[in-house]
Design a protein around this motif. Structure first.
Motif, PDB file in Angstrom:
ATOM      1  N   UNK A 193       0.881  -1.497  -0.340  1.00  0.00           N
ATOM      2  CA  UNK A 193      -0.236   0.627   0.100  1.00  0.00           C
ATOM      3  C   UNK A 193       1.200   1.036   0.084  1.00  0.00           C
ATOM      4  N   UNK A 194       2.098   1.295   0.774  1.00  0.00           N
ATOM      5  CA  UNK A 194       2.663   2.120   1.242  1.00  0.00           C
ATOM      6  C   UNK A 194       3.717   2.742  -0.848  1.00  0.00           C
ATOM      7  N   UNK A 195       4.110   1.315  -0.867  1.00  0.00           N
ATOM      8  CA  UNK A 195       4.923   1.094  -1.615  1.00  0.00           C
ATOM      9  C   UNK A 195       4.064   2.135  -3.579  1.00  0.00           C
ATOM     10  N   UNK A 218       1.974   9.106  -5.687  1.00  0.00           N
ATOM     11  CA  UNK A 218       2.382  10.040  -5.434  1.00  0.00           C
ATOM     12  C   UNK A 218       0.900  11.193  -4.867  1.00  0.00           C
ATOM     13  N   UNK A 219       1.060  11.565  -4.189  1.00  0.00           N
ATOM     14  CA  UNK A 219      -0.333  12.292  -3.499  1.00  0.00           C
ATOM     15  C   UNK A 219      -1.475  13.068  -3.887  1.00  0.00           C
ATOM     16  N   UNK A 220      -1.047  13.464  -5.146  1.00  0.00           N
ATOM     17  CA  UNK A 220      -2.075  14.608  -5.793  1.00  0.00           C
ATOM     18  C   UNK A 220      -3.558  13.734  -5.662  1.00  0.00           C
ATOM     19  N   UNK A 221      -4.626  14.112  -5.564  1.00  0.00           N
ATOM     20  CA  UNK A 221      -5.861  13.831  -5.709  1.00  0.00           C
ATOM     21  C   UNK A 221      -6.273  12.728  -6.648  1.00  0.00           C
ATOM     22  N   UNK A 222      -5.479  13.497  -7.406  1.00  0.00           N
ATOM     23  CA  UNK A 222      -5.688  12.848  -9.668  1.00  0.00           C
ATOM     24  C   UNK A 222      -5.445  11.122  -8.992  1.00  0.00           C
ATOM     25  N   UNK A 223      -3.993  10.714  -7.589  1.00  0.00           N
ATOM     26  CA  UNK A 223      -3.408   9.352  -8.177  1.00  0.00           C
ATOM     27  C   UNK A 223      -4.812   8.513  -7.382  1.00  0.00           C
ATOM     28  N   UNK A 224      -5.692   9.203  -6.732  1.00  0.00           N
ATOM     29  CA  UNK A 224      -6.521   8.308  -5.718  1.00  0.00           C
ATOM     30  C   UNK A 224      -6.928   7.406  -6.425  1.00  0.00           C
ATOM     31  N   UNK A 276      -6.444   4.802   6.343  1.00  0.00           N
ATOM     32  CA  UNK A 276      -5.154   5.259   5.993  1.00  0.00           C
ATOM     33  C   UNK A 276      -5.086   6.255   4.521  1.00  0.00           C
ATOM     34  N   UNK A 277      -5.382   5.302   3.397  1.00  0.00           N
ATOM     35  CA  UNK A 277      -4.899   6.486   2.018  1.00  0.00           C
ATOM     36  C   UNK A 277      -5.400   7.661   1.771  1.00  0.00           C
ATOM     37  N   UNK A 278      -6.783   7.855   3.247  1.00  0.00           N
ATOM     38  CA  UNK A 278      -6.646   9.473   3.184  1.00  0.00           C
ATOM     39  C   UNK A 278      -6.072   9.868   3.561  1.00  0.00           C
ATOM     40  N   UNK A 279      -5.526   9.356   4.986  1.00  0.00           N
ATOM     41  CA  UNK A 279      -4.273  10.197   5.591  1.00  0.00           C
ATOM     42  C   UNK A 279      -3.145  10.858   5.244  1.00  0.00           C
ATOM     43  N   UNK A 280      -2.839   9.391   4.871  1.00  0.00           N
ATOM     44  CA  UNK A 280      -1.294   9.574   3.969  1.00  0.00           C
ATOM     45  C   UNK A 280      -1.315  10.673   2.748  1.00  0.00           C
TER      46      UNK A 280
END
Lengths: 678, 165
Positions: free
Chosen positions: B14-16, B22-28, B49-53
């Motif tokens: 998940x972390x990888x 990346x953490x841009x919203x478009x990557x969700x 966790x994803x939302x937090x990260x």
């Protein structure tokens, strides 16, 4: 000479004067196109389609999403448009719990109003009864998804104005809903209970959690001495419920109304606002002169939604919050401690009611910090809307009520206490007090420069000013909404700005724009209420909190020195960290085996940002390397509410904070491996 | 790999995945797709966790995860059986196929996944395989011209295969 650019609306030529969309232009022309999802202070969503118009060469469009172009020919009332609007209403009504008579919003509901306006007498699509559960989990708000029409107003006010985003759309098509993540209740997520969602909701989907019945019960209980406190913002808004203009200031009417419904004594929260200013200014000057910037800027703590926001999102600033209780809770504290004695009433028979413009005040009154022996200092909180309802219930003619004065000893207040209801008011009140305390010489005539601080007034999101007080430069910021507060915090964190004092009020405009105030509460209305409070202030003989003789008397009689021990125990408090969302931890082992050592690494926001994931990996590696996987139950968890010490690890029930990557070997050897070897 | 190691490995993935995108919203959406491939569904705590990260509101992440039919918030079986009920399949009695599989696997009321987490049975609006209607797909394999009997035989084959292993 430039030619005036115009749009033809129903045959009438209407000039374009910077309107952002066609809807605003049509409304300027005096035609009140109906809308559910349009709010001038929120982004355009275009979902409800009630504002449809017919434009030549364009056809039928939602006017809120169209830019006015010169030469447009627009019709707002054709047979086709009428059919569309009525059909939309029927479709909304078919999906809506139509039990209007028992709805909190009955009489104030936009859907009800438009159904009446359009003469909807028959809903051709039947009645859906989803029977979804109603969320009454918080003391502030009630969410009834059966009444939601999916206009998204609450989603946008929470996301765009407050920048929190507790509510959002979920699922799709006919299953679409609006609500908190995972269908949780509001108490289990990071809702600060500011209630702005309720104040924009056109239907009864989000309403105020009513305390009316509890208050009636107390009033009708012969044993109870019911005392009320009235917040500053009420006196410039209650009249709106009875047909008066916004900003019609009538403190005497509010007192008379409360007395007429049976409240025994009515006091003024402005009095305890003065008390707050005295304590908060002393606290501020103490921090300022301490030589350390550790607890600067000082943040105001009068707004309970802001306090909860700091607890959840910025626990590293908890020490910056003023430790002074809010005026509501200072009133609760002095009433419970001293008022019973003054009045000769047993403390348990004193029933303390607040009248507040705010839903979060209900949450504040219910906080553990503000209770002694399980009894809250403030028993019940009524919003302006609820008070109006009680007055109407009695049948009393509000307009014929004589005016009445506040009762003593907590009924006299200064202008500084009155402006607490405005964004910038708390900052200004503290500046007045600081200017007085730091003034080199005392004069009988107070110069205007020590009384009025225009810099902090107005309805801008973030207001910044540097004020010279007796040779000291005081840098301050005023945040007008939580979105603005987030911006102020960003500026502090990036080093872009340095402040000494920061005032935050969560609701746009401050308390006068609170969610408990009468509806509508848009920008124009807020402006009028704001001005009215400043006018009330100007009329006061006393405009600085320190000059309040009854505040002085309270210190002399009960509280001792300002900022002293007795004052501290009654008037100050502290706040803690608070997790944002309730839920499960991330388990790596499905079976629960007795005798395993429980090791949890927090991956909540604060800890995550402080590198807790690297700690987790480090521990995973070491546990695996030493073949301890079946003896250690390692998991990632969300929030031990120790965010100020992040990152945190819990080992066998005890929490260790501020763990760095260098500590991992030590933690593993001494606290994990050593324990297992024992 | 022990189950614990496997679970830890998944969480590392998940972390990888978040680092890769990346953490841009478009990557969700791509992040959710890949995370679902790891877990076979999107567990609530992992979404939090994803939302937090990513610095997003949890409600927004939940909204996206529930909007798209491709995401599931409840665990799915090892075999995901999707019976097509698009127009072409429907008129060729795809619902009989669907009902036959459900009754064979003893799935009643609101249940779509067998208690042993072997099978999840769903319908899908169109697989684009109208030429072989009625069609169904199990994981990535398409089966055409289905009858209730043929479908049940395929389920039996899968059950036997797993029994041998």
């Amino acid at each position: 000479m430039s030619v005036q650019q115009t749009v033809v609306i129903d045959g009438l030529s209407v000039p374009i004067e910077g309107e952002r969309n066609l809807l605003e232009l049509v409304r300027k022309a005096g035609i009140d196109l109906p809308t559910f999802c349009y709010h001038s202070e929120l982004s355009v969503y275009g979902a409800c389609r009630m504002c449809v118009v017919e434009i030549d060469k364009m056809g039928i469009v939602a006017s809120c999403t169209v830019q006015p172009q010169p030469g447009m020919v627009v019709r707002t009332n054709t047979e086709q448009l009428r059919v569309i609007r009525r059909t939309i209403l029927e479709l909304l009504l078919a999906n809506h719990d139509r039990d209007c008579t028992t709805c909190d919003k009955n009489g104030a509901c936009k859907l009800q109003e438009l159904a009446r306006r359009f003469g909807v007498q028959d809903v051709r699509f039947g009645q859906e009864d989803a029977g979804l559960p109603i969320d009454r989990s918080t003391p502030a708000l009630v969410r009834d998804p059966n009444k939601c029409i999916l206009c998204g107003d609450c989603v946008r006010v929470c996301g765009e104005v407050q920048k929190i985003g507790v509510l959002d759309f979920a699922y799709r098509g006919s299953d679409a809903t609006v609500g908190p993540a995972f269908g949780k209740c509001l108490a289990d997520v990071d809702c600060v209970q500011c209630g702005q969602c309720a104040s924009v909701c056109p239907t009864g989907a989000i309403t105020i959690h009513s305390d009316v019945d509890r208050v009636w019960k107390a009033i009708h209980d012969p044993k109870m001495k019911v005392v009320a406190q009235v917040a500053p913002a009420i006196r410039v808004a209650l009249g709106e419920e009875f047909g008066h203009e916004p900003g019609w200031a009538a403190p005497g009417k509010v007192v008379a109304a409360l007395k007429s419904i049976g409240v025994d004594m009515v006091f003024d929260t402005c009095f305890t606002a003065d008390l707050t200013v005295v304590e908060e200014t002393a606290e501020f000057l103490e921090r300022l002169s301490s030589g350390s910037r550790e607890r600067l800027p000082q943040f105001t703590s009068c707004c309970p939604a802001w306090v909860k926001y700091v607890e959840q999102y910025h626990p590293n600033y908890l020490a910056n919050l003023s430790s002074c209780k809010s005026p509501q809770q200072m009133f609760g504290a002095v009433a419970r401690r001293f008022l019973g004695r003054e009045l000769g009433v047993e403390p348990e028979n004193l029933y303390v009611v607040s009248v507040m413009p705010c839903t979060a005040k209900k949450f504040e009154a219910a906080r553990e910090e503000f209770a002694s022996d399980g009894r809250p200092d403030v028993d019940a909180v009524l919003t302006t809307q609820e008070l109006a309802r009680m007055i109407r219930e009695t049948g009393i003619d509000f307009d014929k009520l004589p005016i009445a004065p506040f009762d003593l000893p907590f009924g006299v207040s200064t202008g500084a206490g009155m402006i607490f209801g405005n964004s910038g008011g708390v900052a200004e009140a503290v500046l007045r007090a600081a200017a007085e305390l730091l003034a080199p010489e005392k004069t009988s005539e107070i110069p205007r420069s020590r009384l009025v601080f225009e810099e902090v007034r107005g309805l801008d999101g973030v207001k910044e000013a540097t004020v010279n007080i007796a040779g000291n430069e005081v840098r301050l910021a005023v945040a007008n909404s939580l979105g603005a507060a987030a911006e102020v915090l960003r500026r502090i964190e990036s080093g872009e700005a340095v402040y000494d004092i920061v005032e935050v009020m969560s609701c746009p405009g401050g308390c006068i724009g609170g969610a408990g105030q009468p509806s509508p509460s848009h920008l124009e209305v807020r402006k009028q209420r704001t001005q009215a409070l400043y006018d009330v202030d100007t009329m006061q003989m006393l405009r600085r909190s320190h000059d309040n003789p009854y505040v002085k008397a309270l210190y002399d009689r009960y509280l001792g020195d300002v900022g002293g021990k007795k004052a501290h125990s009654a008037l100050h408090t502290s706040y803690g960290t608070r997790r944002r969302i309730a839920g499960e931890e991330i388990k790596f082992s499905s079976e629960e085996v007795d005798g395993k050592l429980d090791v949890g690494v927090c991956v909540g926001t604060c800890c995550y940002l402080h590198g807790s994931y690297d700690l987790l990996r480090g521990l995973m590696d070491r546990v695996a390397r030493h073949g301890l996987t079946d003896r250690v139950d390692l998991h990632a968890t969300f929030c031990f509410e120790q965010c100020e010490h992040s990152p945190n690890i819990e080992i066998g029930g005890s929490i260790r904070g501020n763990v760095t990557e260098e500590d991992i070997d030590e933690v593993f050897e001494k606290e994990i491996r050593a324990r297992l070897v024992e | 790999m022990t189950p614990v190691e496997a679970a830890q490995r998944k969480f590392e993935r998940v972390n990888e995945i978040i680092e890769e995108h990346g953490r841009e919203q478009s990557a969700l959406i791509p992040i959710l797709q890949e995370v679902q491939a790891e877990y076979r569904y999107l567990p609530e705590e992992i979404l939090t966790y994803i939302a937090t990260a990513m610095g997003l509101s949890v409600a927004t992440v939940f909204g996206v995860a529930t909007f798209y039919a491709q995401f599931s918030l409840s665990p799915k079986g090892k075999y995901v059986v999707r019976v097509c009920d698009g127009t072409a399949c429907h008129v060729r009695h795809s619902m009989r196929v669907y009902e036959a599989i459900r009754s064979k696997l003893n799935l009643r009321d609101g249940r779509f996944t067998t208690p042993d987490m072997m099978f999840t049975v769903e319908t899908v609006a169109c697989l684009g395989a109208c030429g072989v209607a009625p069609a169904m797909v199990i994981n990535d394999e398409v089966y055409g011209k289905m009858t209730p009997e043929a479908a049940c035989a395929i389920i039996d084959t899968l059950l036997n295969r797993d029994g041998e292993n």
